[in-house]
Write an enzyme that holds these catalytic residues in place. Structure first.
Site, mmCIF file in Angstrom:
data_model
loop_
_atom_site.group_PDB
_atom_site.id
_atom_site.type_symbol
_atom_site.label_atom_id
_atom_site.label_comp_id
_atom_site.label_asym_id
_atom_site.label_seq_id
_atom_site.Cartn_x
_atom_site.Cartn_y
_atom_site.Cartn_z
ATOM 1 N N HIS A 214 32.052 -29.403 -72.603
ATOM 2 C CA HIS A 214 32.170 -29.651 -71.147
ATOM 3 C C HIS A 214 30.881 -30.189 -70.527
ATOM 4 O O HIS A 214 30.890 -30.616 -69.372
ATOM 5 C CB HIS A 214 32.569 -28.361 -70.411
ATOM 6 C CG HIS A 214 33.927 -27.849 -70.776
ATOM 7 N ND1 HIS A 214 35.065 -28.625 -70.688
ATOM 8 C CD2 HIS A 214 34.334 -26.635 -71.251
ATOM 9 C CE1 HIS A 214 36.118 -27.902 -71.088
ATOM 10 N NE2 HIS A 214 35.700 -26.699 -71.443
ATOM 11 N N ASP B 45 40.122 -27.676 -79.071
ATOM 12 C CA ASP B 45 39.917 -26.615 -78.074
ATOM 13 C C ASP B 45 41.033 -26.736 -77.026
ATOM 14 O O ASP B 45 41.539 -27.832 -76.773
ATOM 15 C CB ASP B 45 38.540 -26.811 -77.412
ATOM 16 C CG ASP B 45 38.158 -25.668 -76.500
ATOM 17 O OD1 ASP B 45 37.410 -24.777 -76.947
ATOM 18 O OD2 ASP B 45 38.611 -25.654 -75.328
ATOM 19 N N HIS C 24 40.861 -26.589 -73.954
ATOM 20 C CA HIS C 24 40.412 -27.323 -72.763
ATOM 21 C C HIS C 24 40.008 -28.752 -73.151
ATOM 22 O O HIS C 24 39.519 -28.981 -74.252
ATOM 23 C CB HIS C 24 39.211 -26.605 -72.130
ATOM 24 C CG HIS C 24 39.481 -25.174 -71.789
ATOM 25 N ND1 HIS C 24 39.065 -24.124 -72.589
ATOM 26 C CD2 HIS C 24 40.169 -24.637 -70.751
ATOM 27 C CE1 HIS C 24 39.468 -22.986 -72.034
ATOM 28 N NE2 HIS C 24 40.144 -23.266 -70.936
ATOM 29 N N ASP D 156 40.719 -21.228 -78.550
ATOM 30 C CA ASP D 156 41.289 -20.647 -77.334
ATOM 31 C C ASP D 156 42.710 -21.127 -77.046
ATOM 32 O O ASP D 156 43.290 -20.757 -76.027
ATOM 33 C CB ASP D 156 40.363 -20.882 -76.126
ATOM 34 C CG ASP D 156 39.757 -22.265 -76.090
ATOM 35 O OD1 ASP D 156 40.167 -23.129 -76.894
ATOM 36 O OD2 ASP D 156 38.864 -22.487 -75.247
HETATM 37 ZN ZN LIG Z 1 37.953 -24.069 -74.375
#
Ligand SMILES: [Zn+2]
Length: 313
Positions: free
Chosen positions: A127, A164, A166, A251
């Protein structure tokens, strides 16, 4: 069996995010305990931590950003750029060691001392933007390594697969204009950080070298395997990467508290095997996984074990 490398060091526990934060040192402790218990642990090539030079961090991040967060962290700030990114006084140094350890892993794989590797590091990275910390991330470890591999080893085609849960906004933004790094992400959508639409296919010369596969809440192994088989693997086969890097978050696991995707632990074995097939065909077997998210300790340790299981076969 081809040599496989493992990066872990207690220094990565010193990034203290306070009580109740999901991105906590216990994540790495759980992984390392599990990996040490595996029968092939002694055969793994152990990678040493290494403090990245600032000039290497600058392959991705602005000098002003690096200086700013260094001084903010030294002055005792708790939050970097948002309430998500909690830091302590050691965090700047630990983040340098995370990126630098990953670069050591890259050298090990490029020197053929190992073909595959797993970087158990924190803070995670995908991120982190050029000039902004975000979502538990300070430096974008995988993006820095992609640039480092190109600079040091003259690689022309690097693939990054981000499973992931995200979207790796920082990684996409680092390379969306660059056809020499193909970023492919599966992620729950809509979800944090909000980017990762199907239509974001790259910009300018990078058009066609960014691929987002948004997944609906409730998606399962079958949906992900379908995405790999119908889209990700054929795209990688066409691209013919010289190395494959994985943003390995865990996740999207059924037990994870931060998302609503229902992957099993075994799915990570299946994904890794499919990517290893591409690595064997195109990349001289070179494949490196970088830890991103994963917040249920048992699911996290088991997911990492599944990656190693695929590596060690
Ligand atoms: Zn994540």
């Amino acid at each position: 069996m081809q040599p496989c490398a493992y990066l872990y060091d207690d220094i990565y526990l010193k990034h203290d995010t306070g009580s109740g934060h999901p991105e906590r040192p216990e994540r790495l402790t759980a992984i390392d305990k599990r990996i040490r218990s595996l029968p092939f642990y002694d055969n793994l090539v152990k990678i040493e931590k290494n403090k990245a030079l600032i000039e290497c961090i600058e392959l991705i991040h602005d000098k002003d950003y690096i200086n700013r967060i260094k001084s903010e962290i030294e002055s005792g700030t708790v939050y970097l750029d948002s309430m998500d990114t909690v830091v302590c006084r050691d965090s700047f140094e630990v983040a340098l060691y995370a990126a630098g350890g990953c670069m050591n892993m890259c050298d090990t794989v490029m020197d053929k001392k190992a073909y595959t590797g797993f970087c158990a590091i924190r803070p995670p990275g995908h991120h982190a933007e050029r000039a902004q910390a975000a979502g538990f991330c300070i430096f974008n470890n995988i993006a820095i390594c992609a640039k480092y591999l190109q600079k040091e080893y003259d690689l022309k085609r690097v693939a990054i697969v981000d499973w992931d849960v995200h979207h790796g906004n920082g990684t996409q933004h680092s390379f969306e204009m660059d056809p020499s790094v193909y970023y492919i992400s599966t992620h729950q959508y809509p979800h944090y950080p909000g980017t990762g639409d199907l239509n974001e296919r790259g910009i300018g010369a990078g058009k066609g070298f960014n691929l987002n596969i948004p997944m609906q809440a409730g998606s399962s192994d079958r949906d992900y395997i379908e995405a790999f088989e119908s889209t990700i693997i054929p795209e990688l086969d066409r691209y013919s990467p010289e190395i494959i890097l994985i943003s390995a978050g865990f996740d999207a696991h059924n037990l994870d508290p931060l998302s609503s995707i229902h992957l099993s632990s075994e799915s990570y074995y299946t994904f890794t095997k499919m990517l290893l097939n591409i690595a064997e065909k195109h990349s001289g077997n070179r494949l490196i996984a970088f830890l991103e998210g994963g917040y249920d300790l048992d699911a996290l340790a088991e997911g990492v074990e599944m990656v190693f299981k695929a590596f060690m076969e």
